[in-house]
Structures are given as C-alpha cells and as structure tokens.
Motif scaffolding. Structure first.
Motif, PDB file in Angstrom:
ATOM      1  N   ASP A 102       0.830  -1.208   0.000  1.00 14.89           N
ATOM      2  CA  ASP A 102       0.000   0.000   0.000  1.00 14.89           C
ATOM      3  C   ASP A 102       0.866   1.261   0.000  1.00 14.89           C
ATOM      4  OD1 ASP A 102      -2.548   1.441   0.248  1.00 14.89           O
ATOM      5  OD2 ASP A 102      -1.909   1.882   2.285  1.00 14.89           O
ATOM      6  N   GLN A 103       1.904   1.281   0.823  1.00 14.55           N
ATOM      7  CA  GLN A 103       2.765   2.464   0.921  1.00 14.55           C
ATOM      8  C   GLN A 103       3.516   2.717  -0.381  1.00 14.55           C
ATOM      9  OE1 GLN A 103       5.600   2.382   4.153  1.00 14.55           O
ATOM     10  NE2 GLN A 103       6.835   4.007   3.258  1.00 14.55           N
ATOM     11  N   TRP A 105       2.787   1.624  -3.360  1.00 10.37           N
ATOM     12  CA  TRP A 105       1.820   1.958  -4.409  1.00 10.37           C
ATOM     13  C   TRP A 105       1.421   3.429  -4.311  1.00 10.37           C
ATOM     14  CZ3 TRP A 105      -3.082   3.764  -5.344  1.00 10.37           C
ATOM     15  CH2 TRP A 105      -3.681   3.432  -6.561  1.00 10.37           C
ATOM     16  N   GLN A 106       1.160   3.885  -3.095  1.00  9.02           N
ATOM     17  CA  GLN A 106       0.791   5.291  -2.908  1.00  9.02           C
ATOM     18  C   GLN A 106       1.930   6.218  -3.331  1.00  9.02           C
ATOM     19  OE1 GLN A 106      -2.119   6.381  -2.193  1.00  9.02           O
ATOM     20  NE2 GLN A 106      -3.173   4.603  -1.343  1.00  9.02           N
ATOM     21  N   GLU A 107       3.166   5.817  -3.029  1.00  7.48           N
ATOM     22  CA  GLU A 107       4.319   6.653  -3.369  1.00  7.48           C
ATOM     23  C   GLU A 107       4.554   6.725  -4.873  1.00  7.48           C
ATOM     24  OE1 GLU A 107       7.435   4.823  -1.204  1.00  7.48           O
ATOM     25  OE2 GLU A 107       6.903   5.755   0.724  1.00  7.48           O
ATOM     26  N   GLY A 110       0.279   7.146  -6.596  1.00  9.87           N
ATOM     27  CA  GLY A 110      -0.468   8.282  -6.051  1.00  9.87           C
ATOM     28  C   GLY A 110      -0.202   9.607  -6.737  1.00  9.87           C
ATOM     29  N   GLU A 114      -2.839  12.280  -8.498  1.00 12.77           N
ATOM     30  CA  GLU A 114      -3.027  13.622  -7.953  1.00 12.77           C
ATOM     31  C   GLU A 114      -2.733  14.728  -8.958  1.00 12.77           C
ATOM     32  OE1 GLU A 114      -4.422  14.240  -5.164  1.00 12.77           O
ATOM     33  OE2 GLU A 114      -4.506  12.152  -4.512  1.00 12.77           O
ATOM     34  N   SER A 166     -10.140   1.525   1.227  1.00 12.19           N
ATOM     35  CA  SER A 166      -9.712   2.910   0.976  1.00 12.19           C
ATOM     36  C   SER A 166      -9.553   3.167  -0.522  1.00 12.19           C
ATOM     37  CB  SER A 166      -8.395   3.202   1.706  1.00 12.19           C
ATOM     38  OG  SER A 166      -7.332   2.432   1.174  1.00 12.19           O
ATOM     39  N   LEU A 167      -9.095   2.168  -1.284  1.00 15.19           N
ATOM     40  CA  LEU A 167      -8.966   2.320  -2.732  1.00 15.19           C
ATOM     41  C   LEU A 167     -10.345   2.354  -3.385  1.00 15.19           C
ATOM     42  CD1 LEU A 167      -7.246   2.477  -5.282  1.00 15.19           C
ATOM     43  CD2 LEU A 167      -7.147  -0.027  -5.281  1.00 15.19           C
ATOM     44  N   ARG A 170     -11.770   5.740  -2.898  1.00 16.79           N
ATOM     45  CA  ARG A 170     -11.102   6.732  -3.741  1.00 16.79           C
ATOM     46  C   ARG A 170     -11.641   6.676  -5.166  1.00 16.79           C
ATOM     47  NH1 ARG A 170      -4.545   7.467  -3.968  1.00 16.79           N
ATOM     48  NH2 ARG A 170      -4.538   9.629  -4.734  1.00 16.79           N
TER      49      ARG A 170
END
Length: 250
Positions: A102-103, A105-107, A110, A114, A166-167, A170
């Motif tokens: 998760d971390q 992937w977000q980095e 994400g 955005e 959470s995904l 989103r």
C-alpha cells in the motif's frame, strides 16, 4: 657575509607536511559528509525492505498457505535468522507486506493520480500506473490473499479489507466527480463501477504479466471500458507513446 632570505629545507618540508595534512583532513571531511556511512538503522531498513519485496513476490506467486519463509529470506539474499529478527512469524510478515504494498503503491502511483485535475484522466492514470507498478511481480498479492481468506475472520484478511476499502472509496469519489462533471456517463452505482474497475484492472495486469508495454496500454483501455467511455481520452499518453511521438491508442 651574505645571509640567504630563503627558508631552510627542513622548515619548508615541515610546512608542506602540515599543509598536506590539513588538505587530507578537509578532503576526508568532505567525503564523509557527501557519502555518509550507513548506520545500523539504515542497514536494518534495507534488510526489511528487501525481505518485504521478496515476501510480496512469494505471496503473489504461492499465496499465504504455501509461503515458505526460508525461501523468502533466501531470495532476498538473507538468512532465516535475519527474517525472524524483523518479523515474529508468517502472519506478522504478511501484515507488513500489505502495508508495504500500500505504501509503495501510494508513493509511485499516487502522484500520477493527484497531478490529473480531471477525474477521468486521474482514473486512467491510476490504471496505467498500477500496470507499471505490478511489473515487479506483486500483482497477485491482494487477489491471492483476498481469495485465501474469503469468509474467514483472520487478521490478514481483515487488514487487507481495510486497505482495499480505501482504494474503493477513492475510485468511487472520482467516478462520482466525473459524473457530476459530465465526463463519465450515468450508469450503475458509482461504488459498483469502482469495484468492477479495480477487479478488471487487477485481472488485466495479472493476465499480461511480463508483457510490457502492452500491459499499460491495455490497462488503460480496460479502465476506459468499465467507465463507459468510448475510448481512452486523447490527453492520456503513456511514457512510451510520448517519447516515440505516436498518437494515443484508442
């Protein structure tokens, strides 16, 4: 009697030695400042990261029940003792892998999401970014764990559901925003579309493992199809297309 104004050879030699010593000290200081020796914490973090990535590949390939910790450690280049120094047991390792996936992937994905102001472009960027992220052979982690712990009250299954939710939320928000903006057509509930979007994306990336850059292109097409779009938006281009000057694949 003529007295030479030059310094004696001995004095001159000592001065040169002092100057050279000061220069070496300065150089050594600059080298140490520029390339700091790794600390114990640095080495521990590097070990942990390597073990987590190896475990993620193992879970993606074999699932939780068939994951062998000795193999995880060996493929990461460490001993079983090093693994147990970082993680209590297989459950602790699997929970940490979910957080690590998760971390990271977000980095990596994400920021791609955005930077897109339009919800449709953000969702297509998510699809492309997910395909690229999964090229490290971790695409099956979520699906494998979800299937293995389905219907069970297990810490790994519960934690995966929290992260997955959470995904879903989103994607649901982006789909709703796109509908309000008129860029995503009306249809089934936004949450249902979000679930289909994520499921189709996971299946596509798994099916196209090892087939870059087609995985990225087709992930975008699948995403556009689930969203009800006629084609991939022209504003969305992959890195390969941008560098080659080709028009986006519709």
């Amino acid at each position: 009697m003529h007295v030479s104004s030059s310094k004696s050879p001995v004095g001159s030699s000592k001065a040169r030695d002092r100057h050279a010593s000061r220069a070496r000290t300065k150089t050594r200081g600059r080298t140490q400042a520029g390339s700091r020796r790794p600390t114990q914490a640095d080495r521990s973090a590097r070990t942990r990261g390597a073990l987590l990535e190896s475990a993620a590949r193992g879970l993606s390939r074999y699932g939780y029940g068939n994951l062998i910790l000795e193999r995880v450690a060996s493929e990461a280049g460490y001993t079983r003792g090093a693994l147990y120094h970082q993680f209590r047991d297989k459950e602790d390792l699997a929970l940490a892998v979910i957080e690590w996936v998760d971390q990271t992937w977000q980095e990596e994905v994400g920021p791609l999401i955005e930077q897109e102001p339009d919800p449709v472009l953000a969702l297509i960027a998510m699809a492309r970014g997910h395909a690229v992220y999964c090229r490290r052979d971790v695409a099956r982690v979520a699906m494998a764990l979800r299937l293995e712990f389905s219907g069970q009250d297990h810490p790994v299954g519960r934690h995966l559901e929290r992260v997955s939710e959470s995904l879903v939320k989103r994607c649901t928000r982006l789909i709703g925003a796109g509908r309000r903006a008129g860029t995503i057509p009306a249809g089934p509930p936004a949450r249902a579309v979000a679930l289909a979007f994520i499921g189709a994306l996971e299946g596509t990336v798994i099916g196209l493992a090892g087939q870059a850059p087609h995985d990225e292109v087709l992930a975008a097409r699948v995403a556009a199809g689930v969203l009800g779009l006629g084609s991939v938006p022209a504003a969305v281009r992959s890195d390969a297309q941008a560098s080659s000057g080709r028009s986006p694949i519709q």
